[in-house]
Design a protein around this motif. Structure first.
Motif: not given
Lengths: 250, 313
Positions: B2, B257, B306, B310-312
């Protein structure tokens, strides 16, 4: 017979002296579902790879809508309207099902080389991608991980991806291979639905699928055509029974 | 990621020279950019280049030579080095993408060794001594990159640091944008299933070549910047050890990543610097860490993080 969309003339392929395909003259009628069958080692997959340009023929030519495509590259025949599938399901496992379909939709947009543009511009394709996923019953799985889908669903996704390109000719390499009975039925129905307004050439082992789908069947043996015609005719041919069907019906 | 996380990272980068020795921080940034460029190929296109030092070091020599002997300003010097690396990348890439897997890696290694040989033998490179005393010069002909500021009793070369940091951010943005572009989507498709991408009508070789050129250009930008920071271009920069190190950094941090290569580069460079007293044993220590990493967290630090979040990343 309907006008011919795909034709091979004296197509041959040799591997170090072994003749896998010999002097093959195959004609696929426009708007039909044409099945290519034959015992193991008959050269079905070789023919398939020649037609999709993954192999180069030793001699002979291939014509699509009258145009000689013998020298085209695999990516080029896709732009002409020929899309193939693979024996093992060919999906992009770490992309979501939605992204899988979108990759196909994206090709005709002209955005694909634009590395300076945000991928947000691809969202305009999402609605069409969802339609295609919905048609194969994957709409509620659109955001998941493709690699974790069941095998039959991967195959369905592959069909949705192929249909995204609106191909005139679909080449399917054993679409029901390695599937349980339930999935076989589902995929058979999908292929049937997909064949509306287009031509399908498939290599298939499952004779039930061939019987229910194919308008015309070509039986290959040792790289040459053994018999050709509708299922009812071919399945009664004594040479075919001997070479292939006899064991299958036993 | 974010927006807040990005702002925090940016703030950390801006504040870093007040906490960490600026030259060390700049070294971290140069190698991080190098690893980012490399990861564009390995992580997002599935191509393992084992010759990326040729672009890193080659650009360092070109930039060093032009700045030192042709009197170019540092930004033009770095731009020239970057363009040289892009051109070299086009040549190497055109030859290498005809092969796949290990053969691709071998072709890149072989061509990189030719560059190493040239760096050793050509008169302008200084051979074994390298190209020394490259002036940092004046940015845009105006801003003195040598200038130091007295801050809290320390003398900090802030002009140079912020120049390097800006270049790093530019490189990071280019990589980030590329992997999140329509082009990047196709690259990922090629990485996942090349035959399928081909049969959908994508001219796979052209995509690979463009990715290779972008990657080598950014690797060149990293090397060119490094030559301005250390005022040195040497054989180490073009050696296959450096090609191997960037593979290590990327794998440790997390291949495929966005932040992995940065974390990996920071880890490797910091370890090398902090453990320099052990001498050649450093190779063994880093090798050991690498083995543990491969056994315990295969996706690298950032990749595992990650997965947990649970996110890239």
């Amino acid at each position: 017979m309907e006008p011919c969309i795909l034709e091979t003339r004296s197509l041959s392929k040799e591997f170090k002296g072994f003749s896998a395909v010999a002097d093959l003259n195959l004609r696929v009628g426009r708007g039909t579902i044409h099945a290519l069958i034959g015992p193991n080692g008959a050269g079905k997959t070789t023919v398939f790879n020649l037609l999709t340009k993954f192999l180069t023929p030793t001699s002979g030519t291939i014509h699509f809508k009258g145009q000689d495509i013998t020298k085209e590259k695999p990516a080029d025949i896709a732009t002409l309207g020929i899309i193939r599938s693979f024996q093992i399901s060919a999906v992009f496992p770490n992309l979501s099902p939605l992204e899988n379909v979108r990759i196909a939709l994206q090709r005709t947009t002209g955005d694909s080389y634009r590395f300076w543009k945000s991928e947000r511009c691809l969202r305009r394709l999402d609605a069409r991608a969802m339609e295609l996923l919905d048609a194969v019953g994957l709409a509620d799985l659109s955001g998941g991980v493709t690699g974790e889908l069941a095998y039959g669903r991967k195959r369905a996704l592959e069909i949705a991806t192929t249909l995204a390109l609106e191909p005139e000719l679909m080449l399917l390499d054993e679409p029901t291979q390695g599937m349980g009975a339930e999935d076989v039925e589902r995929i058979t129905a999908l292929v049937k639905a997909a064949s509306a307004n287009r031509t399908v050439l498939m290599v298939e082992h499952n004779l039930k699928v061939v019987a229910s789908l194919a308008d015309r069947i070509t039986v290959l043996q040792r790289g040459a055509i053994l018999a050709e015609g509708p299922y009812a005719e071919v399945s009664q041919d004594p040479r075919v029974l001997e070479a292939y069907m006899g064991s299958a019906h036993a | 990621m974010n927006r807040l996380a990005w702002i925090l990272l940016l703030a950390a980068g801006l504040a870093a020279p007040f906490a960490v020795y600026p030259v060390f921080m700049m070294k971290l940034l140069c190698f991080a950019l190098f690893a980012l460029a490399f990861n564009l190929l390995l992580g997002y296109t599935g191509l393992l280049s084992f010759g990326h030092a040729a672009f890193f070091g080659g650009a360092a020599y070109v930039t060093g030579h032009l700045v030192k002997h042709a009197g170019l300003t540092p930004e033009l010097g770095i731009l020239s080095g970057t363009l040289f690396a892009a051109a070299l990348g086009w040549v190497v890439g055109s030859l290498a993408i005809r092969r796949q897997g290990i053969y691709f890696a071998m072709v890149t290694l072989a061509l990189a060794q030719i560059v190493y040989f040239l760096a050793l033998k050509l008169p302008f490179t200084g051979g074994e001594d390298g190209l020394q005393g490259i002036p940092r010069g004046f940015l845009f002909g105006v801003i003195d990159l040598q200038r130091h500021y007295a801050v809290a009793g320390k003398s900090l070369g802030l002009n140079l640091y912020y120049f390097v940091f800006a270049l790093f951010c530019l490189g990071f943005w280019i990589v980030h944008r590329t992997i999140h572009s329509p082009f990047g989507q196709v690259l990922k498709a090629i990485r996942e299933n090349e035959a399928r991408a081909l049969s959908l009508g994508y001219r796979v070789e052209r995509f690979k070549l463009i990715a290779f050129v972008i990657s080598s250009a950014l690797a060149g930008m990293a090397g060119a910047t490094k030559s301005i920071v250390f005022q040195l271009a040497s054989l180490t920069d073009v050696s296959w050890h450096t090609s191997g190190e960037v593979v290590l950094m990327t794998l440790l941090g997390g291949v495929g990543t966005v932040l992995g290569p940065v974390a990996g580069a920071f880890t490797v460079v910091t370890l090398q610097s902090e453990l320099s007293f052990v001498g050649p044993w450093i190779t063994v220590i880093i090798g050991g860490i690498f083995v543990v990493c491969v056994l315990v967290f295969r996706r690298g630090f950032v990749g595992e993080l990650g997965r947990i979040l649970k996110r890239a990343l």
